[in-house]
Design a protein around this motif. Structure first.
Motif, PDB file in Angstrom:
ATOM      1  N   LYS A  75       0.519 -13.020   9.219  1.00  0.00           N
ATOM      2  CA  LYS A  75       0.649 -13.802   7.996  1.00  0.00           C
ATOM      3  C   LYS A  75       0.797 -15.292   8.317  1.00  0.00           C
ATOM      4  O   LYS A  75       1.578 -15.672   9.196  1.00  0.00           O
ATOM      5  CB  LYS A  75       1.880 -13.352   7.202  1.00  0.00           C
TER       6      LYS A  75
ATOM      7  N   TYR B 106      -2.491  -7.560   2.227  1.00  0.00           N
ATOM      8  CA  TYR B 106      -3.345  -8.595   1.659  1.00  0.00           C
ATOM      9  C   TYR B 106      -2.782  -9.991   1.929  1.00  0.00           C
ATOM     10  O   TYR B 106      -1.643 -10.162   2.320  1.00  0.00           O
ATOM     11  CB  TYR B 106      -3.517  -8.370   0.152  1.00  0.00           C
ATOM     12  N   ASN B 107      -3.651 -10.973   1.667  1.00  0.00           N
ATOM     13  CA  ASN B 107      -3.268 -12.382   1.722  1.00  0.00           C
ATOM     14  C   ASN B 107      -2.744 -12.792   3.099  1.00  0.00           C
ATOM     15  O   ASN B 107      -1.575 -13.077   3.287  1.00  0.00           O
ATOM     16  CB  ASN B 107      -2.233 -12.699   0.638  1.00  0.00           C
TER      17      ASN B 107
ATOM     18  N   LYS C 224      -1.436 -17.826   2.653  1.00  0.00           N
ATOM     19  CA  LYS C 224      -0.977 -18.081   1.287  1.00  0.00           C
ATOM     20  C   LYS C 224      -0.193 -19.396   1.245  1.00  0.00           C
ATOM     21  O   LYS C 224       0.555 -19.716   2.170  1.00  0.00           O
ATOM     22  CB  LYS C 224      -0.085 -16.936   0.803  1.00  0.00           C
TER      23      LYS C 224
ATOM     24  N   SER D 101      -8.027 -11.633   2.876  1.00  0.00           N
ATOM     25  CA  SER D 101      -7.854 -12.161   1.536  1.00  0.00           C
ATOM     26  C   SER D 101      -6.829 -13.281   1.581  1.00  0.00           C
ATOM     27  O   SER D 101      -6.023 -13.367   2.517  1.00  0.00           O
ATOM     28  CB  SER D 101      -7.416 -11.057   0.567  1.00  0.00           C
ATOM     29  N   CYS D 102      -6.880 -14.157   0.578  1.00  0.00           N
ATOM     30  CA  CYS D 102      -5.956 -15.280   0.547  1.00  0.00           C
ATOM     31  C   CYS D 102      -5.717 -15.689  -0.892  1.00  0.00           C
ATOM     32  O   CYS D 102      -6.482 -15.335  -1.788  1.00  0.00           O
ATOM     33  CB  CYS D 102      -6.499 -16.448   1.351  1.00  0.00           C
ATOM     34  N   ARG D 103      -4.643 -16.453  -1.116  1.00  0.00           N
ATOM     35  CA  ARG D 103      -4.389 -17.002  -2.440  1.00  0.00           C
ATOM     36  C   ARG D 103      -3.541 -18.266  -2.337  1.00  0.00           C
ATOM     37  O   ARG D 103      -2.836 -18.482  -1.350  1.00  0.00           O
ATOM     38  CB  ARG D 103      -3.706 -15.977  -3.347  1.00  0.00           C
TER      39      ARG D 103
END
Length: 228
Positions: A81, A122-123, A126, A152-154
């Protein structure tokens, strides 16, 4: 590993061992950097189940070398992460003469991990900003996926600046997938690149809710959009 406020200057890149987390105090006061490197350099290499957050990362050079801010290899694109970072990779002072070529990446995914019920992780990135500033030929990308995995990212800002010499022959793209099995998914993010904001060269780019393509350019290639 808790990093106290200050500028932490490295003499070589760091590889995070499995199950390791680095947390800075905040973006304004905690900086990890390598400046004016004279060879190919990766600042941070993520390991399995690792995390880095609340740190400003900076990698610079005045020459043409392969530069990577953060490398995600193996399964790290789904197990590691990146949180609340500012990543800046800059060799914009390098020349644009002759065969002046360098590949410059903010975050580079070479991994093969895939998202699914088995991991549901996910993500991978971030709440972060990635800035890439370069010159000359070569591939310049804020977020580049050349592995066969998915990510994935946000809530991010991805930016690749125009080269100082606008006759430079490189590709300056915010987000690119360049593997037939690669998948990139974004939500609530702004993506900007000088050549193009995104490029689904190979694989799949999925643009979700709240994503702004700042220049509204996709390198004349298709991409997918989705809503809930």
């Amino acid at each position: 590993i808790n990093l106290l406020p200050g500028v932490h200057t490295l003499t070589s890149g760091i590889t995070l061992p499995t199950n390791t987390a680095i947390q800075g105090t905040n973006l304004q006061t905690t900086v990890v950097q390598m400046l004016n490197v004279t060879g190919d350099t990766t600042l941070i290499t993520m390991g399995t189940n690792t995390r880095i957050e609340d740190v400003s990362l900076k990698l610079t050079s005045s020459g043409h070398h392969e530069l990577t801010g953060v490398l995600l290899a193996g399964d790290t694109n789904v197990t590691s992460k990146l949180r609340t970072l500012v990543i800046t990779v800059d060799n914009s002072s390098a020349s644009n003469t002759g065969a002046a070529t360098s590949n410059v990446y903010g975050a580079l995914i070479t991994g093969t991990g895939n998202l699914g019920a088995a991991n549901f992780s996910y993500n991978c990135i971030k709440g972060s900003t990635i800035n890439v500033l370069s010159n000359g030929a070569g591939t310049k990308g804020a977020f580049e996926v050349i592995g066969s995995g998915a990510c994935s990212c946000r809530d991010n800002n991805f930016y690749v600046a125009a080269p100082p010499d606008t006759n430079a022959l490189g590709s300056y793209i915010g987000v690119q997938t360049n593997n037939s099995s690669a998948i990139f998914r974004a939500r609530s993010s702004a993506i900007a690149g000088y050549t193009a904001d995104i490029s689904q060269t190979l694989g799949t780019i999925e643009i979700g809710p709240g994503v702004e393509l700042v220049n509204k350019t996709a390198n004349n290639k298709p991409f997918s959009s989705y809503v809930y």
